[in-house]
Design a protein around this motif. Structure first.
Motif: not given
Length: 176
Positions: A67-83, A105-113
């Motif tokens: 299994g995998f989860l692919s994401a990227g940081v966009a603005d103030d959010a971690l955006h999930i591309w695929e799970l 991970d998003a929390r660790r990065r200090g992202l808002a969402a």
């Protein structure tokens, strides 16, 4: 035993097959069954996403991704591309573990969402994410980035009326 770990470049070749296997679940949804035979993200694109540092795999006891989860940081959010989780491994908590790792991970990065786009009414889509505190965005709550993603999905054949953008606000949500 499953281990959630950061994806490595060498994992990229296995991820399209996992996506293909996971997509077979859509055969159970008659008007979306065509997705089971759709195109998958290329290994090359997976390598690029892995290099960005926001991708995780669920590896079996021989360190093979299932299994995998692919994401990227966009603005103030971690955006999930695929799970995705291999069809034969679905329903065993792997998707939840991957999602929890991404939220952490998003929390660790200090992202808002954490954000994503998905199907409103498919059990392993919006209803799954709601269990983690994600909410469906409507109207003015959908920012330009998410609106463009949904519009692009519609241009590629996704039924727009069934798609939605979702957001988990990290400043209002306790750790999972």
């Amino acid at each position: 035993m499953i281990t959630i770990r950061p994806a490595r470049a060498g994992d990229a070749e296995a991820l399209p097959d996992i996506e293909q296997s996971a997509g077979l679940a859509f055969r159970a949804v008659p008007d979306l069954a065509w997705l089971a035979d759709g195109d998958n993200v290329s290994a090359e694109r997976h390598r690029a996403l892995i290099a960005e540092g926001a991708c995780w795999v669920a590896a079996d006891d021989q360190d093979r991704p299932v299994g995998f989860l692919s994401a990227g940081v966009a603005d103030d959010a971690l955006h999930i591309w695929e799970l995705d989780v291999r069809l034969d491994r679905q329903g065993s908590g792997i998707g939840s573990a991957l999602l929890e790792r991404a939220i952490e991970d998003a929390r660790r990065r200090g992202l808002a969402a954490v954000t994503l786009t998905t199907f409103r009414d498919v059990a392993w889509n919006a209803p799954f994410y709601r269990k983690f505190g994600f909410r469906i965005l409507d109207g003015a709550a959908i920012d330009e980035r998410l609106a463009e993603l949904i519009s692009g999905e519609a241009e590629h054949g996704m039924p727009a009326e069934r798609r939605c953008a979702m957001r988990l606000d990290l400043n209002r949500t306790k750790a999972c």
